[in-house]
Design a protein around this motif. Structure first.
Motif, PDB file in Angstrom:
ATOM      1  N   ALA A  73      -5.944   4.220  -6.347  1.00  0.00           N
ATOM      2  CA  ALA A  73      -6.691   3.109  -5.630  1.00  0.00           C
ATOM      3  C   ALA A  73      -7.122   3.668  -4.310  1.00  0.00           C
ATOM      4  O   ALA A  73      -6.270   4.220  -3.801  1.00  0.00           O
ATOM      5  CB  ALA A  73      -5.636   1.883  -5.422  1.00  0.00           C
TER       6      ALA A  73
ATOM      7  N   ASP B 180       2.871   3.825   3.123  1.00  0.00           N
ATOM      8  CA  ASP B 180       1.914   4.782   2.680  1.00  0.00           C
ATOM      9  C   ASP B 180       2.157   5.950   3.639  1.00  0.00           C
ATOM     10  O   ASP B 180       1.203   6.802   3.856  1.00  0.00           O
ATOM     11  CB  ASP B 180       0.290   4.316   2.969  1.00  0.00           C
TER      12      ASP B 180
ATOM     13  N   ALA C  79      -2.607   5.480  -4.131  1.00  0.00           N
ATOM     14  CA  ALA C  79      -3.761   6.377  -4.280  1.00  0.00           C
ATOM     15  C   ALA C  79      -3.505   7.470  -5.293  1.00  0.00           C
ATOM     16  O   ALA C  79      -4.523   7.891  -5.883  1.00  0.00           O
ATOM     17  CB  ALA C  79      -3.977   7.155  -2.956  1.00  0.00           C
ATOM     18  N   GLY C  80      -2.449   8.040  -5.814  1.00  0.00           N
ATOM     19  CA  GLY C  80      -2.157   9.185  -6.638  1.00  0.00           C
ATOM     20  C   GLY C  80      -2.306   8.458  -8.254  1.00  0.00           C
ATOM     21  O   GLY C  80      -2.245   7.432  -8.293  1.00  0.00           O
TER      22      GLY C  80
ATOM     23  N   VAL D 123       0.932  -1.297   0.066  1.00  0.00           N
ATOM     24  CA  VAL D 123      -0.094  -0.074   0.016  1.00  0.00           C
ATOM     25  C   VAL D 123       1.182   1.169   0.018  1.00  0.00           C
ATOM     26  O   VAL D 123       1.600   1.704   1.119  1.00  0.00           O
ATOM     27  CB  VAL D 123      -0.889   0.161   1.405  1.00  0.00           C
ATOM     28  N   GLY D 124       0.765   2.193  -1.061  1.00  0.00           N
ATOM     29  CA  GLY D 124       1.447   3.493  -1.179  1.00  0.00           C
ATOM     30  C   GLY D 124       2.733   2.966  -2.205  1.00  0.00           C
ATOM     31  O   GLY D 124       3.648   2.308  -1.963  1.00  0.00           O
TER      32      GLY D 124
ATOM     33  N   ILE E 272       9.434   4.481  -1.698  1.00  0.00           N
ATOM     34  CA  ILE E 272       9.604   3.330  -0.916  1.00  0.00           C
ATOM     35  C   ILE E 272       8.701   2.329  -1.657  1.00  0.00           C
ATOM     36  O   ILE E 272       9.181   1.149  -1.716  1.00  0.00           O
ATOM     37  CB  ILE E 272       9.448   3.691   0.518  1.00  0.00           C
ATOM     38  N   GLY E 273       7.254   2.493  -1.598  1.00  0.00           N
ATOM     39  CA  GLY E 273       6.627   1.576  -2.039  1.00  0.00           C
ATOM     40  C   GLY E 273       6.865   1.043  -3.397  1.00  0.00           C
ATOM     41  O   GLY E 273       6.919  -0.491  -3.789  1.00  0.00           O
TER      42      GLY E 273
ATOM     43  N   GLY F 266       5.047   5.553  -3.328  1.00  0.00           N
ATOM     44  CA  GLY F 266       6.141   6.704  -3.272  1.00  0.00           C
ATOM     45  C   GLY F 266       7.306   6.221  -3.696  1.00  0.00           C
ATOM     46  O   GLY F 266       7.336   4.984  -4.140  1.00  0.00           O
TER      47      GLY F 266
HETATM   48  C1  LIG Z   1      11.915  19.166   2.755  1.00  0.00           C
HETATM   49  C2  LIG Z   1      12.384  17.606   3.007  1.00  0.00           C
HETATM   50  C3  LIG Z   1      13.506  17.256   2.482  1.00  0.00           C
HETATM   51  C4  LIG Z   1      13.888  15.978   2.461  1.00  0.00           C
HETATM   52  N1  LIG Z   1      15.186  15.652   2.010  1.00  0.00           N
HETATM   53  C5  LIG Z   1      15.425  14.378   2.139  1.00  0.00           C
HETATM   54  C6  LIG Z   1      16.978  13.955   1.784  1.00  0.00           C
HETATM   55  O1  LIG Z   1      17.619  14.739   1.265  1.00  0.00           O
HETATM   56  N2  LIG Z   1      17.311  12.703   1.907  1.00  0.00           N
HETATM   57  C7  LIG Z   1      16.534  11.714   2.488  1.00  0.00           C
HETATM   58  O2  LIG Z   1      16.836  10.377   2.900  1.00  0.00           O
HETATM   59  N3  LIG Z   1      15.421  12.068   2.919  1.00  0.00           N
HETATM   60  C8  LIG Z   1      14.824  13.364   2.722  1.00  0.00           C
HETATM   61  N4  LIG Z   1      13.388  13.585   2.999  1.00  0.00           N
HETATM   62  C9  LIG Z   1      12.693  12.655   3.621  1.00  0.00           C
HETATM   63  C10 LIG Z   1      11.958  11.857   2.520  1.00  0.00           C
HETATM   64  O3  LIG Z   1      11.288  12.810   1.565  1.00  0.00           O
HETATM   65  C11 LIG Z   1      10.640  11.065   2.964  1.00  0.00           C
HETATM   66  O4  LIG Z   1      11.705  10.060   3.815  1.00  0.00           O
HETATM   67  C12 LIG Z   1      10.090   9.887   1.835  1.00  0.00           C
HETATM   68  O5  LIG Z   1       9.536  10.700   0.990  1.00  0.00           O
HETATM   69  C13 LIG Z   1       9.365   8.946   2.487  1.00  0.00           C
HETATM   70  O6  LIG Z   1       9.049   8.197   1.434  1.00  0.00           O
HETATM   71  P1  LIG Z   1       7.742   6.911   1.529  1.00  0.00           P
HETATM   72  O7  LIG Z   1       7.777   6.416   0.502  1.00  0.00           O
HETATM   73  O8  LIG Z   1       7.887   6.196   2.823  1.00  0.00           O
HETATM   74  O9  LIG Z   1       6.589   7.975   1.739  1.00  0.00           O
HETATM   75  P2  LIG Z   1       5.676   9.289   0.942  1.00  0.00           P
HETATM   76  O10 LIG Z   1       6.870   9.820   0.146  1.00  0.00           O
HETATM   77  O11 LIG Z   1       4.821   9.853   1.721  1.00  0.00           O
HETATM   78  O12 LIG Z   1       4.780   8.078   0.141  1.00  0.00           O
HETATM   79  C14 LIG Z   1       3.670   7.572   0.418  1.00  0.00           C
HETATM   80  C15 LIG Z   1       2.955   7.253  -0.490  1.00  0.00           C
HETATM   81  O13 LIG Z   1       1.530   6.450  -0.369  1.00  0.00           O
HETATM   82  C16 LIG Z   1       0.499   6.742  -0.954  1.00  0.00           C
HETATM   83  N5  LIG Z   1      -0.486   6.632  -0.203  1.00  0.00           N
HETATM   84  C17 LIG Z   1      -0.835   7.196   1.014  1.00  0.00           C
HETATM   85  N6  LIG Z   1      -1.960   6.581   1.711  1.00  0.00           N
HETATM   86  C18 LIG Z   1      -2.484   5.835   0.818  1.00  0.00           C
HETATM   87  C19 LIG Z   1      -3.394   4.734   0.737  1.00  0.00           C
HETATM   88  N7  LIG Z   1      -4.196   4.670   1.823  1.00  0.00           N
HETATM   89  N8  LIG Z   1      -3.500   3.818  -0.444  1.00  0.00           N
HETATM   90  C20 LIG Z   1      -2.768   3.871  -1.337  1.00  0.00           C
HETATM   91  N9  LIG Z   1      -1.652   4.959  -1.464  1.00  0.00           N
HETATM   92  C21 LIG Z   1      -1.435   5.974  -0.422  1.00  0.00           C
HETATM   93  C22 LIG Z   1       0.912   8.229  -1.419  1.00  0.00           C
HETATM   94  O14 LIG Z   1       0.075   8.729  -2.254  1.00  0.00           O
HETATM   95  C23 LIG Z   1       2.369   8.235  -1.459  1.00  0.00           C
HETATM   96  O15 LIG Z   1       2.536   8.217  -2.862  1.00  0.00           O
HETATM   97  C24 LIG Z   1      13.010  15.036   2.998  1.00  0.00           C
HETATM   98  C25 LIG Z   1      11.940  15.317   3.620  1.00  0.00           C
HETATM   99  C26 LIG Z   1      11.464  16.741   3.532  1.00  0.00           C
HETATM  100  C27 LIG Z   1       9.956  17.173   3.902  1.00  0.00           C
END
Ligand SMILES: Cc1cc2nc3c(=O)[nH]c(=O)nc-3n(C[C@H](O)[C@H](O)[C@H](O)COP(=O)(O)OP(=O)(O)OC[C@H]3O[C@@H](n4cnc5c(N)ncnc54)[C@H](O)[C@@H]3O)c2cc1C
Length: 458
Positions: free
Chosen positions: A165, A198, A67-68, A38-39, A43-44, A41
């Motif tokens: 989704a 997510d 979701a996007g 689920v998700g 990582i997913g 981004g």
């Molecule tokens: C200003 C800023 C700068 C940063 N710079 C760095 C950096 O230089 N280096 C670094 O290591 N980290 C950095 N980070 C941290 C990094 O951006 C995050 O750790 C990373 O984006 C997390 O990725 P993720 O895929 O876990 O979560 P997210 O990016 O939040 O992705 C979650 C995904 O899940 C989807 N989703 C959510 N709920 C649902 C649902 N119910 N059903 C289906 N889909 C769903 C969303 O649409 C999204 O696509 C930074 C963060 C910020 C705010």
């Protein structure tokens, strides 16, 4: 071929019916997968690609629910303001799954050195490596990384991706063999293993019901794409701690850098509403202004420098000045809320969390997404072993192994980042003096710097 459930050709059809119509080309309403993620981004999507390419999981069906909307990647001459500093551990993972070759064919910047200093004393840390084996980090636009991941996902038969989704219900039933995910437009999918990627507002985490430590820093991360006044080598990442948080400049190429400026919500609002030129002037002033003078701090750090010089080590070697910013790319300023999050458990039977869904840190060390990529490498190896030995992928035994391996790595890193945030969040002179003495000693001792670099690379 990857099975993409939606195509752009249904533009005017409501999302719900669009989802249903296309997905049924491949699966009936109630379909079982071995793994549902689920998700989608950073990582997913990378997780789906990594598991999909694991030869020990070749017979497993994987579903990625995002979701996007599906994003089409178009290379623009302007850099995106959303970039990440990726450490060598992440580079290895992306290289192993074939994603790095796509990033390489688009663009990225190599960070060869780092300089960290502050606005309350002259103390600073810097290091530089000219050895390709010891690159400090790589700066990549998030959409370029995702593009690379999607290029590789498209080669996989065992991974299905559904965009748009909308999930109406999770049924995480630890007593039964399978978990259930129900989409708003009707279909129910079951799986042995549900992976929550997510993000920091994770619904999967909420449904698991574990205790989670969360707080808002009451800070915003202001990002922008900057043009340097003069072209230069630009392979150093710069970070200056100011009382409300650090300003970081991450190199993009010889003429551009990306900004992450952590500051108070009010200041962030002001920074976003002023003209580009005023923004650049304030930024240059904040990067290059002289440190605030305090007698105790000045005398204490001078005396300590004399001791270090007597020991024939210097705390000020290779001090450099950051490049002057010439322009801010139009419409590139934006701000994001910053917070901390730590889930005491990452797993339960048949469910695991990865990335920001499990842990969220301040961006000051550029580690947030790198911790998530580390989760992927660890879980991929553990699930491969489990599958090879014929175990159920949702078994709590190997999920617990994932949790303990990752918490052993993530928690000390999160505490270190939190410690730095608090240490630099005060202007109280005795604290400024103590941290400056620590930084001076640290900068003088090469082995300590090497140790720090190796820990941040994992
Ligand atoms: C200003 C800023 C700068 C940063 N710079 C760095 C950096 O230089 N280096 C670094 O290591 N980290 C950095 N980070 C941290 C990094 O951006 C995050 O750790 C990373 O984006 C997390 O990725 P993720 O895929 O876990 O979560 P997210 O990016 O939040 O992705 C979650 C995904 O899940 C989807 N989703 C959510 N709920 C649902 C649902 N119910 N059903 C289906 N889909 C769903 C969303 O649409 C999204 O696509 C930074 C963060 C910020 C705010």
């Amino acid at each position: 071929m990857i099975r993409i459930a939606f195509s752009g050709s249904f533009k005017l059809v409501p999302i719900v019916s669009k989802c249903h119509k296309n997905f049924n080309r491949f699966y009936s309403a109630n379909t079982h997968f071995d793994i549902i993620i689920v998700g989608g981004g950073l990582i997913g999507s990378t997780l789906a690609c990594t598991l999909g390419k694991n030869s020990r999981l070749a017979d497993k069906k994987i579903l990625l629910l995002e979701a996007g909307k599906k994003k089409e990647f178009k290379l623009s001459q302007h850099y995106s303001n959303a970039v990440s500093s990726l450490n060598p551990g992440t580079y290895k993972l992306l290289n192993d799954i074939g994603v790095w070759s796509h990033i390489n064919s688009v663009r990225f910047a190599t960070v060869k050195g780092l300089q960290i200093w502050e606005s309350n004393s002259e103390a600073m840390i810097n290091f530089r490596s000219d050895n390709a084996q010891e690159d400090v980090a790589y700066i990549v636009e998030n959409n370029v990384t995702l593009y690379g991941v999607y290029q590789e996902l498209a080669k996989l038969d065992n991974v299905t991706v559904i965009n748009e989704a909308l999930i109406s219900e999770f049924n995480l039933n630890s007593q039964k063999e399978n978990n259930e995910v129900t989409l708003k437009n009707g279909p129910i999918y079951t799986c042995n293993l549900l992976l929550g990627c997510d993000g920091w507002k994770s619904q999967v985490r909420q449904k698991m019901g574990f205790h989670c430590v969360n707080w808002d820093y009451e800070r915003m991360g202001v990002v922008a794409t900057l043009e340097l006044e003069e072209e230069c080598d630009n392979s150093i990442a710069w970070q200056r701690f100011l009382p409300y948080g650090p300003i970081a400049l991450l190199p993009l190429n010889s003429k551009h850098s990306s900004l992450v400026w952590s500051t108070s919500p009010q200041h962030a609002k002001d920074l976003l509403s002023m003209t580009d030129q005023d923004f650049v002037d304030i930024l240059n002033g904040s990067l290059s202004g002289s440190p605030k003078r305090n007698y105790i701090v000045e005398e204490g750090t001078k005396a300590f420098d004399q001791v270090l010089n007597f020991l024939q080590v210097s705390s000020r070697k290779n001090r450099q000045f950051p490049p002057k910013i010439g322009k801010c790319q139009e419409n590139s300023r934006a701000a994001f809320p910053l917070g901390f999050g730590h889930c005491t458990n990452y797993v339960m039977k048949g469910v695991a969390l990865l990335g920001d869904a499990a842990h969220r840190v301040h961006p000051l060390a550029g580690q947030g997404v790198n911790l998530g990529f580390g989760d992927i490498a660890c879980l991929n190896s553990i699930l491969g072993e489990a599958s090879y030995s014929g175990s159920n992928l949702g078994s709590i035994l190997h999920l617990k192994e994932y949790e303990s391996q990752r918490q052993r790595h993530n928690i000390p890193m999160m505490l270190a980042i939190e410690g730095l945030h608090r240490l630099y969040g005060t202007e109280f002179p005795p604290v400024v003096l103590l941290r400056s003495l620590g930084v001076q000693a640290f900068n003088a001792l090469e082995p300590l710097k090497g140790f720090l670099r190796s820990q941040a690379s994992l």
